[in-house]
Design a protein around this motif. Sequence first.
Motif, PDB file in Angstrom:
ATOM      1  N   ARG A  77       0.819  -1.214   0.000  1.00  0.00           N
ATOM      2  CA  ARG A  77       0.000   0.000   0.000  1.00  0.00           C
ATOM      3  C   ARG A  77       0.857   1.270   0.000  1.00  0.00           C
ATOM      4  NH1 ARG A  77      -5.121   1.339   0.332  1.00  0.00           N
ATOM      5  NH2 ARG A  77      -5.593   3.450   1.010  1.00  0.00           N
ATOM      6  N   GLU A  78       1.952   1.283   0.764  1.00  0.00           N
ATOM      7  CA  GLU A  78       2.784   2.480   0.796  1.00  0.00           C
ATOM      8  C   GLU A  78       3.334   2.808  -0.586  1.00  0.00           C
ATOM      9  OE1 GLU A  78       3.141  -0.180   2.618  1.00  0.00           O
ATOM     10  OE2 GLU A  78       3.448   0.276   4.734  1.00  0.00           O
ATOM     11  N   VAL A  79       3.783   1.777  -1.303  1.00  0.00           N
ATOM     12  CA  VAL A  79       4.324   1.977  -2.637  1.00  0.00           C
ATOM     13  C   VAL A  79       3.220   2.420  -3.592  1.00  0.00           C
ATOM     14  CG1 VAL A  79       5.476   0.848  -4.585  1.00  0.00           C
ATOM     15  CG2 VAL A  79       6.150   0.286  -2.232  1.00  0.00           C
ATOM     16  N   LEU A 121      11.257   6.950  -2.482  1.00  0.00           N
ATOM     17  CA  LEU A 121      10.715   5.596  -2.384  1.00  0.00           C
ATOM     18  C   LEU A 121      11.824   4.558  -2.228  1.00  0.00           C
ATOM     19  CD1 LEU A 121       8.365   3.591  -2.530  1.00  0.00           C
ATOM     20  CD2 LEU A 121       8.532   3.690  -5.026  1.00  0.00           C
ATOM     21  N   GLY A 122      12.972   4.799  -2.864  1.00  0.00           N
ATOM     22  CA  GLY A 122      14.053   3.818  -2.818  1.00  0.00           C
ATOM     23  C   GLY A 122      14.547   3.532  -1.422  1.00  0.00           C
ATOM     24  N   ARG A 127      14.661   0.057   3.461  1.00  0.00           N
ATOM     25  CA  ARG A 127      14.621   0.008   4.923  1.00  0.00           C
ATOM     26  C   ARG A 127      13.432  -0.781   5.451  1.00  0.00           C
ATOM     27  NH1 ARG A 127      15.229   5.640   7.898  1.00  0.00           N
ATOM     28  NH2 ARG A 127      17.195   5.468   6.756  1.00  0.00           N
ATOM     29  N   HIS A 128      12.262  -0.623   4.815  1.00  0.00           N
ATOM     30  CA  HIS A 128      11.046  -1.202   5.372  1.00  0.00           C
ATOM     31  C   HIS A 128      10.531  -2.428   4.617  1.00  0.00           C
ATOM     32  CE1 HIS A 128      10.554   2.161   8.170  1.00  0.00           C
ATOM     33  NE2 HIS A 128      10.873   2.967   7.162  1.00  0.00           N
TER      34      HIS A 128
END
Length: 207
Positions: A77-79, A121-122, A127-128
């Motif tokens: 969802r974040e992407v 975004l990278g 990281r996540h």
Amino acid sequence: MPDHWGNRQFDDTYFHNGKPVQYEGYATTVWFDESIGFIRENQDAPFFVYIATNAPHLPWRAPESYIEPYLDQGMPREVAAFYAMVTAIDDQVGRLRSEMDRLDLAENTILIFMSDNGSSLGEYAQRHLGATEYVFNADMRSFKGEVYDGGHRVPFFLSAPAELFGPPRDVADLTAHIDVLPTLLETTGASIPHGLDGQSLLPLLRD
């Protein structure tokens, strides 16, 4: 977003000429609504419009209609929200261009589209999410906050009357954001103050 307590990019309160005003709609759309309105009011005289969007900066939020197509492709969802914000910008820039055409302004107006840094975004994906397969960075190394091309090389599209800069083409020479102001000053016939950072790109654009 910090202009007013509770702002979340939807139906927010923003300062307009120093006074808080509540608007309806998504933040990116509001910026372009206001800009297009300003252009309509000033179309018969020289005007300057600077639209500094807060997208696709964190926090990544967009209308669900923009997010869903990316969720359907299997993205987290974040992407999906990140790409949705980019898509919303694309739509609004297209709407602005269409309005300029309708007002017969496209042929005598300089329009610049640019960004300020590489993708955020990278770093988030590394990281996540532990992977960057969702990140398109044009095969450039690294992302926002780094000194490599992926951190600071950005798109710069310039649309202008052909008699100013010649036919459509790619210009591969190295330039920087500090060159934009001297270029606009020289193009419009204004004097360039002594000591101003950057240099005019007019000779490069004309030859």
